[in-house]
Design an enzyme around this catalytic site. Structure first.
Site, PDB file in Angstrom:
ATOM      1  N   LYS A  61     -38.860   4.239   3.179  1.00  0.00           N
ATOM      2  CA  LYS A  61     -38.431   3.293   2.146  1.00  0.00           C
ATOM      3  C   LYS A  61     -37.786   2.066   2.773  1.00  0.00           C
ATOM      4  O   LYS A  61     -38.043   0.936   2.364  1.00  0.00           O
ATOM      5  CB  LYS A  61     -37.454   3.972   1.169  1.00  0.00           C
ATOM      6  CG  LYS A  61     -38.069   5.147   0.420  1.00  0.00           C
ATOM      7  CD  LYS A  61     -37.129   5.716  -0.620  1.00  0.00           C
ATOM      8  CE  LYS A  61     -35.900   6.405  -0.060  1.00  0.00           C
ATOM      9  NZ  LYS A  61     -36.141   7.672   0.651  1.00  0.00           N
ATOM     10  N   ARG A  68     -31.303   8.079  -8.076  1.00  0.00           N
ATOM     11  CA  ARG A  68     -31.732   9.258  -7.340  1.00  0.00           C
ATOM     12  C   ARG A  68     -31.564  10.531  -8.159  1.00  0.00           C
ATOM     13  O   ARG A  68     -31.897  11.604  -7.700  1.00  0.00           O
ATOM     14  CB  ARG A  68     -30.829   9.347  -6.112  1.00  0.00           C
ATOM     15  CG  ARG A  68     -31.443   9.754  -4.828  1.00  0.00           C
ATOM     16  CD  ARG A  68     -30.278   9.761  -3.851  1.00  0.00           C
ATOM     17  NE  ARG A  68     -30.643  10.076  -2.529  1.00  0.00           N
ATOM     18  CZ  ARG A  68     -31.002   9.175  -1.618  1.00  0.00           C
ATOM     19  NH1 ARG A  68     -31.101   7.913  -1.921  1.00  0.00           N
ATOM     20  NH2 ARG A  68     -31.262   9.568  -0.403  1.00  0.00           N
ATOM     21  N   ARG A  70     -35.708   8.012  14.801  1.00  0.00           N
ATOM     22  CA  ARG A  70     -35.204   6.821  14.101  1.00  0.00           C
ATOM     23  C   ARG A  70     -33.843   6.348  14.627  1.00  0.00           C
ATOM     24  O   ARG A  70     -32.934   7.142  14.842  1.00  0.00           O
ATOM     25  CB  ARG A  70     -35.094   7.144  12.615  1.00  0.00           C
ATOM     26  CG  ARG A  70     -34.400   6.086  11.800  1.00  0.00           C
ATOM     27  CD  ARG A  70     -34.701   6.191  10.370  1.00  0.00           C
ATOM     28  NE  ARG A  70     -34.026   7.311   9.719  1.00  0.00           N
ATOM     29  CZ  ARG A  70     -34.168   7.581   8.425  1.00  0.00           C
ATOM     30  NH1 ARG A  70     -34.951   6.848   7.676  1.00  0.00           N
ATOM     31  NH2 ARG A  70     -33.522   8.600   7.898  1.00  0.00           N
ATOM     32  N   ARG A  77     -28.254   7.952  12.798  1.00  0.00           N
ATOM     33  CA  ARG A  77     -27.560   8.371  11.581  1.00  0.00           C
ATOM     34  C   ARG A  77     -27.067   9.802  11.748  1.00  0.00           C
ATOM     35  O   ARG A  77     -27.789  10.639  12.289  1.00  0.00           O
ATOM     36  CB  ARG A  77     -28.518   8.292  10.387  1.00  0.00           C
ATOM     37  CG  ARG A  77     -28.618   6.909   9.822  1.00  0.00           C
ATOM     38  CD  ARG A  77     -29.692   6.776   8.786  1.00  0.00           C
ATOM     39  NE  ARG A  77     -29.686   7.808   7.745  1.00  0.00           N
ATOM     40  CZ  ARG A  77     -30.437   7.744   6.657  1.00  0.00           C
ATOM     41  NH1 ARG A  77     -31.232   6.701   6.463  1.00  0.00           N
ATOM     42  NH2 ARG A  77     -30.400   8.706   5.765  1.00  0.00           N
ATOM     43  N   ARG A 121     -31.310  17.732   2.854  1.00  0.00           N
ATOM     44  CA  ARG A 121     -31.668  16.484   2.148  1.00  0.00           C
ATOM     45  C   ARG A 121     -32.996  16.638   1.417  1.00  0.00           C
ATOM     46  O   ARG A 121     -33.156  16.158   0.290  1.00  0.00           O
ATOM     47  CB  ARG A 121     -31.748  15.317   3.142  1.00  0.00           C
ATOM     48  CG  ARG A 121     -30.380  14.830   3.599  1.00  0.00           C
ATOM     49  CD  ARG A 121     -30.456  14.002   4.849  1.00  0.00           C
ATOM     50  NE  ARG A 121     -31.235  12.788   4.693  1.00  0.00           N
ATOM     51  CZ  ARG A 121     -31.725  12.097   5.715  1.00  0.00           C
ATOM     52  NH1 ARG A 121     -31.511  12.485   6.953  1.00  0.00           N
ATOM     53  NH2 ARG A 121     -32.419  11.012   5.498  1.00  0.00           N
TER      54      ARG A 121
HETATM   55  P1  ATP Z   1     -34.386   7.690   4.184  1.00  0.00           P
HETATM   56  O1  ATP Z   1     -33.404   6.614   4.432  1.00  0.00           O
HETATM   57  O2  ATP Z   1     -34.927   8.322   5.392  1.00  0.00           O
HETATM   58  O3  ATP Z   1     -35.452   7.328   3.201  1.00  0.00           O
HETATM   59  P2  ATP Z   1     -32.691   9.017   2.420  1.00  0.00           P
HETATM   60  O4  ATP Z   1     -33.371   8.417   1.255  1.00  0.00           O
HETATM   61  O5  ATP Z   1     -32.287  10.457   2.316  1.00  0.00           O
HETATM   62  O6  ATP Z   1     -33.620   8.939   3.619  1.00  0.00           O
HETATM   63  P3  ATP Z   1     -30.528   7.077   2.309  1.00  0.00           P
HETATM   64  O7  ATP Z   1     -31.153   6.492   1.104  1.00  0.00           O
HETATM   65  O8  ATP Z   1     -30.154   6.189   3.410  1.00  0.00           O
HETATM   66  O9  ATP Z   1     -31.419   8.216   2.934  1.00  0.00           O
HETATM   67  O10 ATP Z   1     -29.256   7.892   1.828  1.00  0.00           O
HETATM   68  C1  ATP Z   1     -28.450   8.580   2.752  1.00  0.00           C
HETATM   69  C2  ATP Z   1     -27.471   9.471   2.000  1.00  0.00           C
HETATM   70  O11 ATP Z   1     -26.641   8.666   1.155  1.00  0.00           O
HETATM   71  C3  ATP Z   1     -28.102  10.491   1.068  1.00  0.00           C
HETATM   72  O12 ATP Z   1     -28.485  11.672   1.723  1.00  0.00           O
HETATM   73  C4  ATP Z   1     -26.959  10.717   0.070  1.00  0.00           C
HETATM   74  O13 ATP Z   1     -25.961  11.527   0.662  1.00  0.00           O
HETATM   75  C5  ATP Z   1     -26.357   9.343  -0.071  1.00  0.00           C
HETATM   76  N1  ATP Z   1     -26.959   8.581  -1.183  1.00  0.00           N
HETATM   77  C6  ATP Z   1     -27.708   7.450  -1.091  1.00  0.00           C
HETATM   78  N2  ATP Z   1     -28.083   7.014  -2.306  1.00  0.00           N
HETATM   79  C7  ATP Z   1     -27.576   7.884  -3.196  1.00  0.00           C
HETATM   80  C8  ATP Z   1     -27.619   7.996  -4.614  1.00  0.00           C
HETATM   81  N3  ATP Z   1     -28.294   7.115  -5.379  1.00  0.00           N
HETATM   82  N4  ATP Z   1     -26.988   9.036  -5.198  1.00  0.00           N
HETATM   83  C9  ATP Z   1     -26.308   9.939  -4.473  1.00  0.00           C
HETATM   84  N5  ATP Z   1     -26.216   9.900  -3.142  1.00  0.00           N
HETATM   85  C10 ATP Z   1     -26.838   8.887  -2.491  1.00  0.00           C
HETATM   86 MG    MG Z   2     -33.436   4.723   3.675  1.00  0.00          MG
END
Ligand code: ATP
Ligand code: MG
Length: 268
Positions: A62, A135, A174, A207, A218
């Site tokens: 993403k 999310r 990464r 990370r 996750r």
């Molecule tokens: P990637 O970045 O690889 O796509 P990801 O989507 O799991 O993976 P991030 O979007 O960077 O990673 O989010 C990292 C962490 O931040 C999540 O695992 C969660 O703990 C928290 N987080 C991020 N967005 C939300 C949200 N909308 N609601 C709840 N927790 C969140």
């Molecule tokens: Mg991300």
């Protein structure tokens, strides 16, 4: 005949979008014969502001796709994960709560996330993309309500579908630049100098949640709490899914869809 031709030509494309409903059964047929990897075809409305959401499992790329879309279309990106990591780096109150949850692969509470993102959205120009928020169904419902109040509802949700066997390796490879959210991958797009951000010359970091144990949690959270959003946005008929093993395979599909749906005129 003359009157009819003139009538058709004087109307904007958006007029026809509003007045001619494409029967959904026809969309089903289009889906059936679709040759590209993008599933689902939505009505096209030229000149519409981009209000996008990227969905996809952790490690589906993403962040990489957001940067490319941002570069091409010059739109704002709001990444919930990047915002949380910046809060952690600054030691804010939200950062102190987030650090513990992120390290164990759990989600931050809906209230905190809704507050954080809606504040960000207030200052954005009209074209934007959300990455990582909403999310949960609760986050999606509240966001929909707030956006509808200001007449800025989401108009396209792009779901990235990457096979699970490739994403763990991608996560292990990464590195990120926290202040900008720039993502590097040692196999696909390594930094020019190892461990250093290409643009600022600052250090890259790993990370804390990019390890096999936390990644497993996750993925589970994603399946149970985030995947239901696919059905939610399918019901509103704004979801498309792009398939591929690499971001290079997926990006051209996204760009083609965005150009088709939103045109280029608005963004330059
Ligand atoms: P990637 O970045 O690889 O796509 P990801 O989507 O799991 O993976 P991030 O979007 O960077 O990673 O989010 C990292 C962490 O931040 C999540 O695992 C969660 O703990 C928290 N987080 C991020 N967005 C939300 C949200 N909308 N609601 C709840 N927790 C969140
Ligand atoms: Mg991300």
């Amino acid at each position: 005949m003359y009157f009819l031709k003139n009538y058709v030509l004087t109307k904007q494309p958006s007029y026809w979008f509003n007045h001619i409903q494409i029967p959904y059964t026809m969309m089903g047929l289009r889906k059936l014969f679709h040759t590209s990897n993008v599933l689902n075809s939505l009505p096209i409305r030229d000149g519409l502001p981009m209000r996008l959401l990227l969905l996809g499992s952790p490690g589906s790329g993403k962040g990489t796709q957001s940067s490319r879309i941002q570069r091409k279309f010059n739109i704002s990106v709001i990444s919930s994960g990047d915002l949380l990591r910046q809060n952690i780096a600054r030691g804010t109150k939200i950062g102190k709560i987030a650090v513990k949850e992120i390290e164990r692969g759990a989600y931050i509470s809906d209230d905190i996330m809704i507050e954080l993102i809606t504040k960000e959205l207030q200052n954005k120009q009209q074209n934007w993309l959300l990455d990582g928020f909403p999310r949960t169904i609760n986050q999606a419902v509240v966001l929909d309500d707030r956006l509808a109040m200001t007449n800025r509802s989401l108009n396209l949700v792009i779901n990235l579908h990457v096979p699970e066997d490739v994403i763990l390796q991608r996560i292990m490879d990464r590195w990120v630049h926290v202040p900008s959210g720039r993502v590097y991958n040692l196999s696909y797009n390594p930094p020019k100098i190892s461990g250093i951000d290409d643009i600022t010359g600052e250090k890259l970091t790993k990370r804390s949640d990019d390890n096999p144990e936390t990644f497993k949690i996750r993925l589970q959270k994603h399946r149970s709490l985030t995947e239901p959003l696919l059905e939610y946005y399918t019901k509103s008929n704004i979801l498309i899914t792009c398939y591929g093993r690499t971001s290079d395979e997926i990006y051209p599909q996204i760009e083609r869809e965005l150009l088709k749906r939103f045109g280029v005129g608005n963004f330059y």
